[in-house]
Design a protein around this motif. Sequence first.
Motif, mmCIF file in Angstrom:
data_model
loop_
_atom_site.group_PDB
_atom_site.id
_atom_site.type_symbol
_atom_site.label_atom_id
_atom_site.label_comp_id
_atom_site.label_asym_id
_atom_site.label_seq_id
_atom_site.Cartn_x
_atom_site.Cartn_y
_atom_site.Cartn_z
ATOM 1 N N GLN A 27 -20.507 -6.467 18.179
ATOM 2 C CA GLN A 27 -21.196 -6.177 19.569
ATOM 3 C C GLN A 27 -22.473 -5.450 19.291
ATOM 4 O OE1 GLN A 27 -18.283 -4.904 22.287
ATOM 5 N NE2 GLN A 27 -16.937 -6.789 22.142
ATOM 6 N N ASN A 28 -22.662 -4.647 18.432
ATOM 7 C CA ASN A 28 -23.956 -3.792 18.318
ATOM 8 C C ASN A 28 -24.465 -3.801 16.957
ATOM 9 O OD1 ASN A 28 -23.885 -2.188 21.043
ATOM 10 N ND2 ASN A 28 -21.777 -2.175 20.645
ATOM 11 N N LEU A 29 -25.725 -4.088 17.020
ATOM 12 C CA LEU A 29 -26.460 -4.212 15.608
ATOM 13 C C LEU A 29 -27.781 -3.541 15.774
ATOM 14 C CD1 LEU A 29 -25.361 -7.450 14.016
ATOM 15 C CD2 LEU A 29 -24.537 -5.378 13.302
ATOM 16 N N ASP A 30 -28.300 -2.947 14.679
ATOM 17 C CA ASP A 30 -29.718 -2.293 14.576
ATOM 18 C C ASP A 30 -30.411 -3.688 14.157
ATOM 19 O OD1 ASP A 30 -29.203 -0.067 15.556
ATOM 20 O OD2 ASP A 30 -29.161 0.843 13.344
ATOM 21 N N ALA A 31 -31.811 -3.909 14.696
ATOM 22 C CA ALA A 31 -32.607 -5.037 14.603
ATOM 23 C C ALA A 31 -33.952 -4.416 14.268
ATOM 24 C CB ALA A 31 -32.471 -6.140 15.543
ATOM 25 N N LEU A 32 -34.378 -4.749 13.111
ATOM 26 C CA LEU A 32 -35.724 -4.091 12.776
ATOM 27 C C LEU A 32 -36.869 -5.216 13.221
ATOM 28 C CD1 LEU A 32 -37.901 -2.110 11.419
ATOM 29 C CD2 LEU A 32 -37.503 -3.510 9.094
ATOM 30 N N VAL A 33 -37.625 -4.884 14.121
ATOM 31 C CA VAL A 33 -38.783 -5.747 14.671
ATOM 32 C C VAL A 33 -39.806 -6.452 13.497
ATOM 33 C CG1 VAL A 33 -40.758 -5.962 16.077
ATOM 34 C CG2 VAL A 33 -38.859 -4.236 16.724
ATOM 35 N N SER A 34 -39.736 -7.648 13.480
ATOM 36 C CA SER A 34 -40.516 -8.566 12.624
ATOM 37 C C SER A 34 -39.677 -9.186 11.481
ATOM 38 C CB SER A 34 -41.629 -7.951 12.023
ATOM 39 O OG SER A 34 -41.573 -7.039 11.230
ATOM 40 N N SER A 35 -38.322 -8.341 11.316
ATOM 41 C CA SER A 35 -37.573 -8.775 10.210
ATOM 42 C C SER A 35 -36.650 -9.679 10.597
ATOM 43 C CB SER A 35 -36.943 -7.359 9.547
ATOM 44 O OG SER A 35 -36.179 -8.015 8.240
ATOM 45 N N CYS A 36 -35.330 -9.822 10.161
ATOM 46 C CA CYS A 36 -34.249 -10.495 10.635
ATOM 47 C C CYS A 36 -32.879 -10.021 10.718
ATOM 48 C CB CYS A 36 -34.181 -11.697 9.247
ATOM 49 S SG CYS A 36 -33.687 -11.056 7.894
#
Length: 298
Positions: A27-36
Motif C-alpha cells: 500500500q505504500n512505496l517510495d518512488a524516485l522521480v524519473s526512475s521506475c
Amino acid sequence: MMMICLILAVIFCSPVFSEDWKAHVVQNLDALVSSCIVVPCSFSHPKTGLPSSKLRGIWHLKSDHKKIIYYEDQTRVDDNFKGRTRLLGHLGQDNCTLEMVEIKNHDNGPFCFRIELVETAQPTKDMFSFVEECVSFKMLSDTPKPSLTLPEKIIQGRPCSVTCSIRHTCSTHMPKITWSRTSDEITEVHRELHLGIWEVLSTLIFIPDEKDDHNEITCTVAFYGGKTSFTTSKIYVKRAENYNHIIIPAAVGIGTAVIFGVFCILIVKKYKNRIAELQNQEGSMFNRLSRLSRRIRA
C-alpha cells in the motif's frame, strides 16, 4: 446517494460474494522521480484456474475508475501513462504485479487493481475492483544517498572489507554501484528486505597500503532513468603492530641469562672438583704421616 451507491455496486461488484474476491497489494512505496517502481500484487477470485486469456487486468485511479493507468488495450489508457506501465505477472497465476517507468512527480496515486472475467462473447459481467487494497507512492525528488560502511580499524597489509548499500523499489531495473577503486575484488548481492523493498549491497575487498592513509573512497549509485548519487569517506590506515621492540630485548635478556647460568654452573663444578682434589691430597698426606709415625715407634 442511494442511487450512486447502487451504481457503484453494479460497476465494481460481481454477482458472486465479495468475500471471494481478494487482493494483496503493497500500500505504500517510495518512488524516485524519473526512475521506475514495481508494485507487488496478487489476487484471488471465485472462478480459479482460468487461463490468462480469460482474464483482463486493469489498474486505475482510486478516485476515478475510468482513469486507467494500465490496460492491454492502450487506447483506453490515460495519456499520462501510455507506454509507461505493464503487468509483470501472469493473471492466470493470480499475479497482478505492476511496473511503472519514467516516474513523474504527480504519479502518487492511489492506484487500485481491477479484474474482469471473460468467459463468453457476451459483455463482461464478472468484475471486481479492489478499492480497499490500493497503492500510494511517496514521491522522492532528491536522489537517496548510498550507505557506506567501513571497519573500525583498517590495518596496513591486512584485507579490508568496505560495503556500500542502497534501498530501492524497482526490482526490474536494479541500481548499479561503482567504486572509486576498480582494481580490487568486488562482490554484489541483491536481496528483498520487505515486500516491494529491495537492497543492492556491494562489498569492496582490498589490502590497504601506507599510501592509502587519509585517502578518500567513494561509492556511486546509478538509478534507472539517469539519476546518480554518491557517498565519500576518508580511510585511515594504521601500521601493522610490530613487537620487535619487545621481542628483541627479551631474547637478548634470556640469552644472557642462559649464558650466565651455564658459566656459573661450570665455575661451581670446577670449584667442587678442585675441593675434591685438595681433599684427596690431604688424605694421602695424612696417611703417609701416619705410617711414618708407626715405623718410628716400632
